[in-house]
Design an enzyme around this catalytic site. Structure first.
Site, PDB file in Angstrom:
ATOM      1  N   LEU A  49      -5.428   3.872  -0.883  1.00 29.80           N
ATOM      2  CA  LEU A  49      -4.654   2.678  -0.587  1.00 29.80           C
ATOM      3  C   LEU A  49      -3.419   3.167   0.161  1.00 29.80           C
ATOM      4  CD1 LEU A  49      -4.687  -0.380  -1.137  1.00 29.80           C
ATOM      5  CD2 LEU A  49      -3.461   0.056  -3.263  1.00 29.80           C
ATOM      6  N   ASP A  50      -3.175   2.623   1.359  1.00 30.17           N
ATOM      7  CA  ASP A  50      -2.068   3.093   2.199  1.00 30.17           C
ATOM      8  C   ASP A  50      -0.742   3.111   1.439  1.00 30.17           C
ATOM      9  OD1 ASP A  50      -3.734   3.392   4.327  1.00 30.17           O
ATOM     10  OD2 ASP A  50      -3.025   1.649   5.451  1.00 30.17           O
TER      11      ASP A  50
END
Length: 330
Positions: A49-50
């Protein structure tokens, strides 16, 4: 002179912690922090997840790492906001501005928005962004991008299972699109935001991204890192969900002690089971997850298996567990 650092005494921990990842941390940084808080020996996450995204990040510990791929493959749901009129080098607020256009909210009619929503619902093709972790010739695309090199990326097939688009205004009264997206693995929400902006004729970039669900796990079930840090060790361990929580979509099969031992040895078992592509297999006494497999033609075929040591450690850590051992039968 600095005092010597205390060495953390690691221990076997088995289960799944549903983390609401904060902004600014990479998935691996979040994993390492939680691993340290739990003093766990082995850990892994279920897909990145960024750092600029928050939300659902299931973290797997011990035996649960054997099934982390299942969440990696699962559909994901996101909330995002795409600011209209401005495009950037990265497709989000971190990049340099490429182009700016004045956009009036009145230009984005409900009819245009509905047409774009239909256009991007269902199977679509996406060109992965240069600022991504995909590899070409053993090197991540973002490394090429940082060096100012653009490389050709083939379009990939992804599926947008559901898409809701709504026109909103930012705090600065700028028109933006709020998106709620349920999509297949491999979908880039940054790219979707850019493509929606392009289809509206004004361009866009993401200013907000939050994962609110993955594989049936909603953000309301997650614990924040700040809350976890404030807990004592017992409370942190109590946040762990059992390994089988990753197998909610699997058909359950329970084996008696003799068949359980043989299954753990990798032997196929015959029984009155209907064919099923994904089966979670449990021992009867003691009641414990043994692993996963599939059923074909009345035959239970082993897949990923827990070791007897892992099973025993899980039983010993459960306050309501039956005591006993499950040894492979040769």
């Amino acid at each position: 002179m600095n005092a010597p650092r205390t060495r953390v005494q690691r221990r076997p921990v088995h289960g799944v912690l549903l983390l609401d990842k904060p902004l600014g941390l990479s998935s691996n940084d979040a994993l390492q922090k939680v691993k340290w808080l739990l003093r766990a020996e082995k850990a892994g996450h279920t897909g990145t997840l960024d750092p600029l995204a928050s939300g659902v990040l299931p973290l797997c510990f011990g035996a649960a790492t054997k099934f982390s791929q299942l969440q990696l493959e699962a559909p994901k749901t996101y909330e995002a906001v795409a600011l209209l009129g401005t495009t950037t080098t990265t497709g989000d607020a971190e990049g340099e501005v490429l182009q700016q256009r004045a956009v009036e909210a009145a230009q984005i009619t409900p009819e245009r928005l509905a047409a774009v929503q239909r256009q991007f619902t269902g199977p679509i093709r996406q060109v992965p962004p240069m600022h991504s972790a995909l590899k070409k010739d053993g090197k991540a695309l973002y490394e090429y991008a940082r060096a100012g090199i653009e490389v050709e990326r083939p379009a990939r097939d992804v599926v947008i299972h559901a898409l809701e688009l709504a026109l909103v205004l930012t705090e600065q009264a700028q028109p933006a699109i709020k998106m709620v997206v349920t999509c297949s693995k491999g979908t880039y929400i940054r790219t979707l935001g850019e493509d929606v902006g392009a289809a509206l004729g004004c361009g866009a970039h993401l200013t907000f991204l939050r994962r609110i669900g993955t594989g049936g796990i909603g953000v309301e079930r997650c614990v924040t890192l700040a809350a976890l840090e404030a807990m004592d060790e017992d409370a942190r361990l109590a946040c762990l969900e059992p390994v089988e929580s990753l197998l909610a979509q699997h058909v359950r099969v329970t084996l008696d002690s003799d068949n359980a031992g043989r299954f753990l040895s990798g032997m196929r078992r015959r029984g009155p089971w209907a064919d099923a592509p994904a089966v979670a297999v449990f021992g009867e006494r003691p009641h414990a997850l043994l692993g996963v497999g599939h059923v074909a033609g009345g035959e239970l075929v082993p897949g990923r298996l827990l070791s007897p040591l892992e099973i025993q450690q899980i039983l010993e850590s459960s306050p309501r567990a039956e005591r006993g051992t499950l040894e492979p039968t040769l």
